[in-house]
Design a protein around this motif. Structure first.
Motif, PDB file in Angstrom:
ATOM      1  N   CYS A   1     -27.373   7.970 -49.622  1.00 37.30           N
ATOM      2  CA  CYS A   1     -28.336   8.513 -48.661  1.00 37.30           C
ATOM      3  C   CYS A   1     -29.293   9.472 -49.368  1.00 37.30           C
ATOM      4  CB  CYS A   1     -27.599   9.240 -47.542  1.00 37.30           C
ATOM      5  SG  CYS A   1     -28.701  10.163 -46.478  1.00 37.30           S
TER       6      CYS A   1
ATOM      7  N   CYS B   1     -27.834   6.188 -42.982  1.00 40.73           N
ATOM      8  CA  CYS B   1     -26.691   7.100 -43.086  1.00 40.73           C
ATOM      9  C   CYS B   1     -26.342   7.641 -41.703  1.00 40.73           C
ATOM     10  CB  CYS B   1     -27.057   8.236 -44.038  1.00 40.73           C
ATOM     11  SG  CYS B   1     -25.842   9.560 -44.082  1.00 40.73           S
TER      12      CYS B   1
ATOM     13  N   CYS C   1     -25.831  12.094 -41.444  1.00 41.66           N
ATOM     14  CA  CYS C   1     -26.866  13.098 -41.234  1.00 41.66           C
ATOM     15  C   CYS C   1     -27.923  12.609 -40.256  1.00 41.66           C
ATOM     16  CB  CYS C   1     -27.502  13.513 -42.558  1.00 41.66           C
ATOM     17  SG  CYS C   1     -28.401  12.213 -43.389  1.00 41.66           S
TER      18      CYS C   1
HETATM   19 ZN   LIG Z   1     -27.215  11.157 -45.024  1.00 42.61          ZN
END
Ligand SMILES: [Zn+2]
Length: 390
Positions: free
Chosen positions: A8, A28, A31
């Motif tokens: 990521c 990802c 996050c």
């Molecule tokens: Zn991430």
């Protein structure tokens, strides 16, 4: 199946289990909740900095201030290991002022929103000639300023941004053990950082030193005596009043002076009214009280024996032989930090390090428990420190 090689670009995550695939593209999940506008970069420009502090730093604070400045000038990261209430924010002012004057990008970050709001207020008063931005979830319209105060969650808006980033409460939830927030922190530092903590673990300190950082210790305001651990009495509200009355009577008999902290102005006045009827020689203060300064001065001059107060006296007032009672300590106005600050009112005089802190409460809650755990932890650290130093 081939080797998995997606990393990521935002948080550095490469764990296959938390990476999804949509329309043939990886994304990802770790996050994904951190998406939003990033701060625009601005020119470096030297600035005038005025630094207003209406009290003096202690000798040790002044020394650490210089150490932090010199570390920063040598591009060394610092970890300040300070017992609660020892004034660790104050020691960062010198280096902040220096970096601001050089036009550097400076940030101050903590995990919790209420803490950053309060800090931001203080910085706005202290650095009154500079702009200070306050950024937290739901408050992110203005992202740039001379000094940026933000929660650690908002650091994702500042990739490789800060020449100087200061982080407080590294051991507080939700920062501790949160990989994503830790990555955001590291990613947002372009220059150097300063970490402040009351209870860093041994492992953490060792790892920090290994990376070349300097560890500084701040203790002196407590004269190397442990902080009093609050005694908790769980009582119905009405009985709390009676307990309060009895405690004050007993303390007065022993020639002590007393602060009684109350959660609101209304409760402050009510409690004073009922106590004043039985025990003369007291007074009360809160933010709306006229002649507040004079009353506090009278208390310091020992013309007043007990003082009922709201959080206006949480910081700053020190007096010999002081005992502290917190009335309705489970009220939601009190965080563990404010309870620690309040407990820190006691035992600040070298000649009289002991003093009692009593919490009167209807029930034990998380904040009270955390306050007690933190103080016990800090006391234990203090003991260990002197073991290793002697
Ligand atoms: Zn991430």
């Amino acid at each position: 199946m081939g080797a998995f090689s997606f990393i990521c670009p935002i948080c550095g995550n490469s764990d296959e289990n938390t990476i999804g695939k949509r329309n043939g593209k990886y994304y990802c999940r770790k996050c994904i909740s951190f998406r939003g506008q990033e701060a625009a970069s601005t020119e470096e420009q030297e600035k005038d900095v005025v630094w207003n502090l209406n009290y003096e730093l202690t000798e040790e604070q002044a020394r650490l201030s210089e150490d932090l400045l010199s570390n920063y000038q040598k591009r060394i990261n610092s970890l300040v290991y300070a017992v609660c209430g020892s004034g660790k924010t104050e020691i960062t002012l010198r280096v902040i002022a220096y970096a601001l004057s050089k036009g550097k990008k400076v940030g101050f970050t903590v995990p919790r929103r209420d803490v950053i709001i309060e800090l931001c207020d203080r910085f706005r008063n202290i650095f009154s000639k500079n702009t200070v931005a306050l950024v937290y979830g739901g408050n992110s319209k203005i992202l740039t300023a001379d000094l940026i105060c933000c929660t650690t969650h908002q650091l994702y808006r500042y990739p490789r941004y800060f020449d100087l980033l200061i982080i407080d409460e590294i051991d507080a939830f939700p920062f501790q053990d949160n990989e994503v927030l830790n990555t955001f922190f590291r990613r947002s530092v372009k220059g150097n950082y300063i970490m402040l903590s009351a209870t860093p673990s041994r492992n953490f300190i060792d790892a920090f030193k290994k990376e070349g950082g300097h560890v500084l210790e701040l203790f002196s305001r407590f004269h190397r005596y442990p902080l009093p651990v609050p005694e908790v009495f769980v009582l119905p509200k009405i009985i709390q009043k009676i307990k309060c009355y009895r405690l004050i009577k007993e303390y007065l008999k022993n020639g002590k002076f007393i602060f009684v902290f109350t959660p609101t102005i209304k409760i402050c006045e009510e409690l004073f009214d009922s106590l004043n009827f039985f025990i003369r020689g007291g007074n009360y203060v809160h933010s709306k009280r006229k002649n507040r300064e004079r009353i506090i001065k009278d208390f310091k001059d020992k013309k007043i024996k007990y003082l009922i107060t709201t959080a206006v006296l949480e910081r700053g007032v020190t007096i010999k032989g002081l005992q502290v009672i917190v009335f309705q300590a489970n009220h939601n106005i009190y965080s563990s930090d404010s309870l620690i600050q309040i407990a820190g009112r006691v035992g600040r005089k070298k000649e009289e390090p002991e003093g009692k802190v009593i919490f009167l409460t209807n029930e034990n809650n998380v904040e009270i428990e955390k306050c007690i755990r933190t103080i016990e932890g800090a006391n234990k650290n203090l003991q260990n420190l002197f073991k290793t130093h002697t």
